[in-house]
Design a protein around this motif. Structure first.
Motif, PDB file in Angstrom:
ATOM      1  N   PHE A   1       1.147   2.791   9.401  1.00  0.00           N
ATOM      2  CA  PHE A   1      -0.229   2.597   8.959  1.00  0.00           C
ATOM      3  C   PHE A   1      -0.394   1.154   8.493  1.00  0.00           C
ATOM      4  O   PHE A   1       0.196   0.752   7.489  1.00  0.00           O
ATOM      5  N   PRO A   2      -1.176   0.335   9.183  1.00  0.00           N
ATOM      6  CA  PRO A   2      -1.374  -1.058   8.755  1.00  0.00           C
ATOM      7  C   PRO A   2      -2.129  -1.129   7.432  1.00  0.00           C
ATOM      8  O   PRO A   2      -2.892  -0.219   7.080  1.00  0.00           O
ATOM      9  N   ASP A   3      -1.889  -2.192   6.697  1.00  0.00           N
ATOM     10  CA  ASP A   3      -2.575  -2.406   5.434  1.00  0.00           C
ATOM     11  C   ASP A   3      -4.044  -2.744   5.710  1.00  0.00           C
ATOM     12  O   ASP A   3      -4.345  -3.775   6.305  1.00  0.00           O
ATOM     13  N   PRO A   4      -4.988  -1.892   5.286  1.00  0.00           N
ATOM     14  CA  PRO A   4      -6.398  -2.174   5.556  1.00  0.00           C
ATOM     15  C   PRO A   4      -6.919  -3.375   4.784  1.00  0.00           C
ATOM     16  O   PRO A   4      -7.997  -3.890   5.100  1.00  0.00           O
ATOM     17  N   LEU A   5      -6.153  -3.828   3.780  1.00  0.00           N
ATOM     18  CA  LEU A   5      -6.574  -4.973   2.970  1.00  0.00           C
ATOM     19  C   LEU A   5      -5.655  -6.167   3.188  1.00  0.00           C
ATOM     20  O   LEU A   5      -5.506  -7.022   2.316  1.00  0.00           O
ATOM     21  N   ALA A   6      -5.054  -6.237   4.357  1.00  0.00           N
ATOM     22  CA  ALA A   6      -4.061  -7.270   4.638  1.00  0.00           C
ATOM     23  C   ALA A   6      -4.625  -8.680   4.500  1.00  0.00           C
ATOM     24  O   ALA A   6      -3.890  -9.616   4.165  1.00  0.00           O
ATOM     25  N   ASP A   7      -5.912  -8.868   4.762  1.00  0.00           N
ATOM     26  CA  ASP A   7      -6.505 -10.204   4.706  1.00  0.00           C
ATOM     27  C   ASP A   7      -6.932 -10.605   3.296  1.00  0.00           C
ATOM     28  O   ASP A   7      -7.356 -11.742   3.083  1.00  0.00           O
ATOM     29  N   ASP A   8      -6.835  -9.700   2.347  1.00  0.00           N
ATOM     30  CA  ASP A   8      -7.209  -9.972   0.959  1.00  0.00           C
ATOM     31  C   ASP A   8      -5.953 -10.341   0.184  1.00  0.00           C
ATOM     32  O   ASP A   8      -5.003  -9.557   0.121  1.00  0.00           O
ATOM     33  N   LEU A   9      -5.933 -11.525  -0.419  1.00  0.00           N
ATOM     34  CA  LEU A   9      -4.730 -11.995  -1.102  1.00  0.00           C
ATOM     35  C   LEU A   9      -4.438 -11.224  -2.380  1.00  0.00           C
ATOM     36  O   LEU A   9      -3.267 -11.086  -2.769  1.00  0.00           O
ATOM     37  N   ALA A  10      -5.468 -10.726  -3.038  1.00  0.00           N
ATOM     38  CA  ALA A  10      -5.280  -9.960  -4.275  1.00  0.00           C
ATOM     39  C   ALA A  10      -6.415  -8.951  -4.405  1.00  0.00           C
ATOM     40  O   ALA A  10      -7.336  -9.127  -5.200  1.00  0.00           O
ATOM     41  N   PRO A  11      -6.362  -7.876  -3.624  1.00  0.00           N
ATOM     42  CA  PRO A  11      -7.475  -6.918  -3.618  1.00  0.00           C
ATOM     43  C   PRO A  11      -7.562  -6.098  -4.905  1.00  0.00           C
ATOM     44  O   PRO A  11      -6.548  -5.819  -5.547  1.00  0.00           O
ATOM     45  N   SER A  12      -8.777  -5.694  -5.231  1.00  0.00           N
ATOM     46  CA  SER A  12      -8.992  -4.854  -6.406  1.00  0.00           C
ATOM     47  C   SER A  12      -8.832  -3.378  -6.074  1.00  0.00           C
ATOM     48  O   SER A  12      -8.846  -2.543  -6.979  1.00  0.00           O
TER      49      SER A  12
END
Length: 416
Positions: free
Chosen positions: A178-189
């Motif tokens: 399962f790929p990280d859906p927030l991979a492009d966010d450096l520090a997601p909330s």
């Protein structure tokens, strides 16, 4: 298993490339009964050092079984979950299977704290990761709709990072598929540390990555650093837990802070703020033994005892004697520390060892050859694990052509 493999053995400094049963000698010329408790053709291991591998009686030893080595797992690679019966000719007992695992930490397989007969492990179901719980006596099982990492001492609560994000930033420690859906966010909330109620199955995000990235000073902060959590562990009374806050630079390098928090994510303390934190273990509810560097005038890595508070006391333990890069545990009573080494010398020998704090002495438990083919993500760290009473140590080690297997070392002469 043949009778010669059941003979108690010791390891010599010159371990054969075959790596099968051989002899080990400690610094004080002590010998420790040692045997491999699994065998080929399938490969067996347990993984990380801070999980309960032995049941409360010391009879059953958990492990994982797989038909291949020397490559990364893919989403449909299945491992078998089982346990070894030490009182029945090391008989392997199958318990289940998993497709959510990695070489370093397996599938978080462990005995449920506070239970005599329940085990748990992570798995994959449809399009999400789950946790399986199984009573090995009744064969009754249930599924929690979230994976777990560290379980509280009462067995009721778990904390866990986002394994999808770990797989993205640190292959070999997360789970594939399962790929990280927030991979492009450096520090997601929306990603971070989750608290899991193991009785109801509910999960809540208690510390998010945006929050931790803005807390305190980030050593060597640069544009493009990507934040994540790994390596969580409850303290002995369940009042707090450790997490490593890590960030990866665009060039692939990474630094680490150690934080602790209450089980609900409140009262976050940055215990090691300088960017250098590695293997650790709780000594008691308020002190942590961890590897770090650039402390107390020591620019090299060492083992340091930290008080669980910001700006707390720090004491170096075993300078020049206790290995500063191994996987740490305390024996019952906290007088001895169990540790190991990465492969050293031309022979690539791994050396689990004991360290007595009061006398500053080290006793080696054996020297285990690690062939060069075991490298990177699929290396075999010994990751020494203790039985509940401190009598036995189980390690992962290479047994010649049998590959990675579980090996048992009897340290009862010291534990007593």
């Amino acid at each position: 298993m043949s009778s010669d493999r059941r003979t108690f053995l010791t390891q010599l400094a010159a371990v054969s490339i075959a790596g099968a049963t051989s002899f080990a000698r400690s610094d004080e010329s002590q010998t420790f009964p040692t045997r491999f408790i699994t065998k080929g053709p399938r490969h067996h291991w347990f993984g990380y050092y801070d999980k309960l591998q032995f049941d409360v009686s010391g009879r059953y030893v958990l492990g994982m079984q797989v038909p291949f080595e020397h490559r990364s797992p893919v989403a449909d690679d299945v491992i078998e979950i089982g346990m070894v019966d030490l009182q029945d000719n090391d008989r392997w007992i199958s318990l289940g299977r998993s497709t959510a695992w990695n070489w370093q930490q397996g599938c978080m397989l462990q005995w449920l704290p506070g239970s005599e007969s329940t085990v748990l492990w992570n798995d994959r179901e449809d399009d999400y990761f789950v946790c399986r719980l199984l009573d090995v006596k009744t064969q009754q099982g249930r599924t929690i709709p979230h994976p777990v990492y560290s379980v509280s001492p009462d067995g009721k609560t778990a904390v866990t990072p986002d394994f999808r994000r770990i797989a993205d930033v640190r292959p070999g420690y997360g789970y594939t598929g399962f790929p990280d859906p927030l991979a492009d966010d450096l520090a997601p909330s929306d990603s971070g540390i989750f608290r899991i109620d193991l009785e109801t199955g509910t999960a809540n995000l208690i510390i998010d990555l945006a929050q931790i990235a803005s807390l305190g000073e980030i050593p060597n902060a640069q544009p493009g650093i990507k934040h994540y959590f790994n390596h969580l562990l409850f303290n002995p009374d369940g009042s707090r837990f450790i997490a490593l806050h890590r960030w990866r630079y665009p060039d692939g390098k990474r630094l680490t802070r150690m934080i602790t928090a209450n089980p609900d994510g409140t009262d976050i303390r940055i215990v090691i703020p300088n960017g250098y934190a590695s293997h650790f273990i709780w000594r008691d509810p308020t002190h942590i033994l961890s590897q770090s560097k650039n402390l107390l005038g020591n620019s090299n890595w060492g083992d340091f005892l930290f008080e669980d508070r910001e700006g707390g006391t720090v004491e170096e333990i075993g300078h020049g004697v206790l290995d500063p890069s191994g996987h740490l545990s305390y024996l019952p009573g906290n007088k001895w520390i169990l540790d190991d080494t990465y492969p050293k010398g031309k022979e690539r020998l791994q050396t689990p060892h004991l360290y007595e704090i009061a006398s500053n002495r080290r006793i080696d438990l054996g020297h285990f050859h690690l062939p060069k083919v075991y490298t990177g993500e699929w290396r075999v760290d010994t990751h020494p694990r203790l039985s509940r009473d401190g009598r036995y140590v189980c390690i992962d080690a290479v047994d010649g052509t049998n590959g990675r297997q579980l090996c048992l070392i009897d340290i009862g002469s010291i534990a007593r």
